[in-house]
Write a protein that holds these residues in place. Structure first.
Motif, PDB file in Angstrom:
ATOM      1  N   SER A 126       0.808  -1.219   0.000  1.00  0.00           N
ATOM      2  CA  SER A 126       0.000   0.000   0.000  1.00  0.00           C
ATOM      3  C   SER A 126       0.844   1.273   0.000  1.00  0.00           C
ATOM      4  O   SER A 126       0.435   2.270  -0.570  1.00  0.00           O
ATOM      5  CB  SER A 126      -0.955   0.005   1.195  1.00  0.00           C
ATOM      6  OG  SER A 126      -0.224   0.012   2.404  1.00  0.00           O
ATOM      7  N   ARG A 127       2.016   1.248   0.601  1.00  0.00           N
ATOM      8  CA  ARG A 127       2.858   2.450   0.619  1.00  0.00           C
ATOM      9  C   ARG A 127       4.269   2.220   0.092  1.00  0.00           C
ATOM     10  O   ARG A 127       4.879   3.134  -0.420  1.00  0.00           O
ATOM     11  CB  ARG A 127       2.936   3.015   2.035  1.00  0.00           C
ATOM     12  CG  ARG A 127       1.675   3.719   2.415  1.00  0.00           C
ATOM     13  CD  ARG A 127       1.843   4.700   3.530  1.00  0.00           C
ATOM     14  NE  ARG A 127       3.122   5.364   3.570  1.00  0.00           N
ATOM     15  CZ  ARG A 127       3.283   6.650   3.773  1.00  0.00           C
ATOM     16  NH1 ARG A 127       2.250   7.408   3.927  1.00  0.00           N
ATOM     17  NH2 ARG A 127       4.473   7.183   3.838  1.00  0.00           N
ATOM     18  N   LEU A 128       4.832   1.033   0.243  1.00  0.00           N
ATOM     19  CA  LEU A 128       6.223   0.779  -0.136  1.00  0.00           C
ATOM     20  C   LEU A 128       6.293   0.038  -1.465  1.00  0.00           C
ATOM     21  O   LEU A 128       5.568  -0.931  -1.675  1.00  0.00           O
ATOM     22  CB  LEU A 128       6.952  -0.040   0.929  1.00  0.00           C
ATOM     23  CG  LEU A 128       8.408  -0.393   0.614  1.00  0.00           C
ATOM     24  CD1 LEU A 128       9.285   0.856   0.659  1.00  0.00           C
ATOM     25  CD2 LEU A 128       8.930  -1.442   1.569  1.00  0.00           C
ATOM     26  N   CYS A 129       7.171   0.523  -2.330  1.00  0.00           N
ATOM     27  CA  CYS A 129       7.425  -0.152  -3.606  1.00  0.00           C
ATOM     28  C   CYS A 129       8.923  -0.363  -3.753  1.00  0.00           C
ATOM     29  O   CYS A 129       9.720   0.456  -3.294  1.00  0.00           O
ATOM     30  CB  CYS A 129       6.911   0.677  -4.772  1.00  0.00           C
ATOM     31  SG  CYS A 129       5.136   0.922  -4.723  1.00  0.00           S
ATOM     32  N   VAL A 130       9.297  -1.463  -4.405  1.00  0.00           N
ATOM     33  CA  VAL A 130      10.699  -1.779  -4.664  1.00  0.00           C
ATOM     34  C   VAL A 130      10.834  -2.103  -6.144  1.00  0.00           C
ATOM     35  O   VAL A 130      10.003  -2.822  -6.703  1.00  0.00           O
ATOM     36  CB  VAL A 130      11.177  -2.975  -3.814  1.00  0.00           C
ATOM     37  CG1 VAL A 130      12.637  -3.303  -4.108  1.00  0.00           C
ATOM     38  CG2 VAL A 130      10.963  -2.708  -2.323  1.00  0.00           C
ATOM     39  N   ALA A 131      11.888  -1.572  -6.766  1.00  0.00           N
ATOM     40  CA  ALA A 131      12.116  -1.821  -8.189  1.00  0.00           C
ATOM     41  C   ALA A 131      13.572  -2.189  -8.431  1.00  0.00           C
ATOM     42  O   ALA A 131      14.480  -1.636  -7.805  1.00  0.00           O
ATOM     43  CB  ALA A 131      11.760  -0.595  -9.021  1.00  0.00           C
ATOM     44  N   GLU A 132      13.775  -3.114  -9.342  1.00  0.00           N
ATOM     45  CA  GLU A 132      15.102  -3.427  -9.864  1.00  0.00           C
ATOM     46  C   GLU A 132      15.279  -2.535 -11.090  1.00  0.00           C
ATOM     47  O   GLU A 132      14.442  -2.563 -11.998  1.00  0.00           O
ATOM     48  CB  GLU A 132      15.211  -4.901 -10.247  1.00  0.00           C
ATOM     49  CG  GLU A 132      15.090  -5.854  -9.082  1.00  0.00           C
ATOM     50  CD  GLU A 132      16.220  -5.725  -8.071  1.00  0.00           C
ATOM     51  OE1 GLU A 132      17.340  -5.312  -8.451  1.00  0.00           O
ATOM     52  OE2 GLU A 132      15.985  -6.036  -6.887  1.00  0.00           O
ATOM     53  N   THR A 133      16.338  -1.738 -11.098  1.00  0.00           N
ATOM     54  CA  THR A 133      16.505  -0.741 -12.152  1.00  0.00           C
ATOM     55  C   THR A 133      17.826  -0.900 -12.882  1.00  0.00           C
ATOM     56  O   THR A 133      18.832  -1.317 -12.291  1.00  0.00           O
ATOM     57  CB  THR A 133      16.414   0.691 -11.574  1.00  0.00           C
ATOM     58  OG1 THR A 133      17.491   0.896 -10.650  1.00  0.00           O
ATOM     59  CG2 THR A 133      15.090   0.926 -10.869  1.00  0.00           C
ATOM     60  N   THR A 134      17.802  -0.540 -14.164  1.00  0.00           N
ATOM     61  CA  THR A 134      19.004  -0.578 -15.006  1.00  0.00           C
ATOM     62  C   THR A 134      18.975   0.614 -15.949  1.00  0.00           C
ATOM     63  O   THR A 134      17.939   0.903 -16.554  1.00  0.00           O
ATOM     64  CB  THR A 134      19.055  -1.875 -15.846  1.00  0.00           C
ATOM     65  OG1 THR A 134      18.974  -2.999 -14.971  1.00  0.00           O
ATOM     66  CG2 THR A 134      20.327  -1.959 -16.669  1.00  0.00           C
ATOM     67  N   ALA A 135      20.108   1.280 -16.086  1.00  0.00           N
ATOM     68  CA  ALA A 135      20.267   2.364 -17.055  1.00  0.00           C
ATOM     69  C   ALA A 135      21.300   1.904 -18.085  1.00  0.00           C
ATOM     70  O   ALA A 135      22.340   1.344 -17.723  1.00  0.00           O
ATOM     71  CB  ALA A 135      20.744   3.634 -16.368  1.00  0.00           C
ATOM     72  N   LEU A 136      20.989   2.144 -19.369  1.00  0.00           N
ATOM     73  CA  LEU A 136      21.875   1.695 -20.454  1.00  0.00           C
ATOM     74  C   LEU A 136      22.042   2.798 -21.498  1.00  0.00           C
ATOM     75  O   LEU A 136      21.159   3.633 -21.674  1.00  0.00           O
ATOM     76  CB  LEU A 136      21.277   0.475 -21.163  1.00  0.00           C
ATOM     77  CG  LEU A 136      20.879  -0.721 -20.327  1.00  0.00           C
ATOM     78  CD1 LEU A 136      19.387  -0.726 -20.086  1.00  0.00           C
ATOM     79  CD2 LEU A 136      21.297  -1.988 -21.013  1.00  0.00           C
ATOM     80  N   VAL A 137      23.158   2.750 -22.200  1.00  0.00           N
ATOM     81  CA  VAL A 137      23.387   3.574 -23.388  1.00  0.00           C
ATOM     82  C   VAL A 137      23.870   2.637 -24.481  1.00  0.00           C
ATOM     83  O   VAL A 137      24.839   1.893 -24.288  1.00  0.00           O
ATOM     84  CB  VAL A 137      24.410   4.703 -23.143  1.00  0.00           C
ATOM     85  CG1 VAL A 137      24.780   5.396 -24.449  1.00  0.00           C
ATOM     86  CG2 VAL A 137      23.872   5.722 -22.142  1.00  0.00           C
ATOM     87  N   ASN A 138      23.170   2.646 -25.613  1.00  0.00           N
ATOM     88  CA  ASN A 138      23.526   1.782 -26.747  1.00  0.00           C
ATOM     89  C   ASN A 138      23.708   0.320 -26.320  1.00  0.00           C
ATOM     90  O   ASN A 138      24.639  -0.358 -26.761  1.00  0.00           O
ATOM     91  CB  ASN A 138      24.792   2.287 -27.449  1.00  0.00           C
ATOM     92  CG  ASN A 138      24.581   3.633 -28.084  1.00  0.00           C
ATOM     93  OD1 ASN A 138      23.494   3.940 -28.581  1.00  0.00           O
ATOM     94  ND2 ASN A 138      25.613   4.457 -28.063  1.00  0.00           N
ATOM     95  N   GLY A 139      22.851  -0.154 -25.436  1.00  0.00           N
ATOM     96  CA  GLY A 139      22.901  -1.541 -24.990  1.00  0.00           C
ATOM     97  C   GLY A 139      23.932  -1.829 -23.918  1.00  0.00           C
ATOM     98  O   GLY A 139      23.988  -2.937 -23.398  1.00  0.00           O
ATOM     99  N   GLU A 140      24.764  -0.862 -23.577  1.00  0.00           N
ATOM    100  CA  GLU A 140      25.777  -1.034 -22.523  1.00  0.00           C
ATOM    101  C   GLU A 140      25.215  -0.570 -21.191  1.00  0.00           C
ATOM    102  O   GLU A 140      24.696   0.544 -21.083  1.00  0.00           O
ATOM    103  CB  GLU A 140      27.023  -0.203 -22.829  1.00  0.00           C
ATOM    104  CG  GLU A 140      27.858  -0.683 -23.988  1.00  0.00           C
ATOM    105  CD  GLU A 140      29.091   0.192 -24.140  1.00  0.00           C
ATOM    106  OE1 GLU A 140      29.889   0.275 -23.177  1.00  0.00           O
ATOM    107  OE2 GLU A 140      29.235   0.807 -25.206  1.00  0.00           O
ATOM    108  N   VAL A 141      25.350  -1.419 -20.163  1.00  0.00           N
ATOM    109  CA  VAL A 141      24.851  -1.067 -18.842  1.00  0.00           C
ATOM    110  C   VAL A 141      25.700   0.056 -18.257  1.00  0.00           C
ATOM    111  O   VAL A 141      26.933  -0.029 -18.206  1.00  0.00           O
ATOM    112  CB  VAL A 141      24.851  -2.293 -17.902  1.00  0.00           C
ATOM    113  CG1 VAL A 141      24.470  -1.897 -16.484  1.00  0.00           C
ATOM    114  CG2 VAL A 141      23.903  -3.363 -18.426  1.00  0.00           C
ATOM    115  N   CYS A 142      25.008   1.107 -17.816  1.00  0.00           N
ATOM    116  CA  CYS A 142      25.675   2.252 -17.168  1.00  0.00           C
ATOM    117  C   CYS A 142      25.550   2.174 -15.655  1.00  0.00           C
ATOM    118  O   CYS A 142      26.482   2.514 -14.944  1.00  0.00           O
ATOM    119  CB  CYS A 142      25.038   3.559 -17.626  1.00  0.00           C
ATOM    120  SG  CYS A 142      25.087   3.804 -19.381  1.00  0.00           S
ATOM    121  N   ALA A 143      24.370   1.748 -15.197  1.00  0.00           N
ATOM    122  CA  ALA A 143      24.117   1.703 -13.761  1.00  0.00           C
ATOM    123  C   ALA A 143      23.009   0.708 -13.468  1.00  0.00           C
ATOM    124  O   ALA A 143      22.117   0.492 -14.298  1.00  0.00           O
ATOM    125  CB  ALA A 143      23.721   3.087 -13.257  1.00  0.00           C
TER     126      ALA A 143
END
Length: 157
Positions: A126-143
């Motif tokens: 109801s209040r807490l959410c958790v996400a697995e996140t990934t940032a990429l540039v041109n298919g390369e993982v940045c973070a």
């Protein structure tokens, strides 16, 4: 049984106008340029155009401009929040970032890049959410990171 959404009809891809109807953020702190795909409440793929004219590049770093990691984390949180808020039909609600676990930065993000923002919601109460996140540039993982958010109703935000 489907509930009526508080948001206008939203079908990806969509840009800033619809993003601003979902998120409370505005320039200069809105870090999502467009949403490419979204399964409301479950996952999202969005993008950020890393504009070379951003004022932050004047100081980070003038001779070697790099998008700060905290901005990458914020962009990921904003993208995940779009999915969460759409999934709950929570127009006007605000998602506050309350934790970042296991953050790793693997590639620099520079002016002119298009940063792909991916988030999968792995917990949603109801209040807490958790996400697995990934940032990429041109298919390369940045973070990558596991992010936690607390949602506040509009009247309590």
């Amino acid at each position: 049984m489907q509930t009526e959404s508080a948001f206008p009809a939203v079908e990806p891809p969509f840009g800033r106008d619809l993003i601003e109807s979902i998120l409370p953020h505005r320039d200069p702190f809105l870090w999502v340029s467009r949403v490419v795909a979204c399964d409301p409440g479950a996952s999202i793929v969005a993008e950020l155009d890393v504009d070379e004219s951003l004022a932050l590049f004047q100081g980070h770093f003038p001779a070697h401009p790099v998008l700060p990691g905290v901005i990458i984390m914020e962009a990921l949180a904003q993208a995940a929040s779009i999915s969460i808020l759409l999934g709950r039909s929570s127009q006007g609600a605000i998602g506050f970032l309350t934790g970042i676990d296991g953050a790793k930065f693997r590639r620099q993000v520079v002016p002119g890049d298009v940063l792909r923002l991916e988030a999968t919601i792995v917990k949603s109460s109801s209040r807490l959410c958790v996400a697995e996140t990934t940032a990429l540039v041109n298919g390369e993982v940045c973070a990558t990171a596991t992010q936690k958010y607390v949602l506040a109703a509009p009247e309590r935000a």
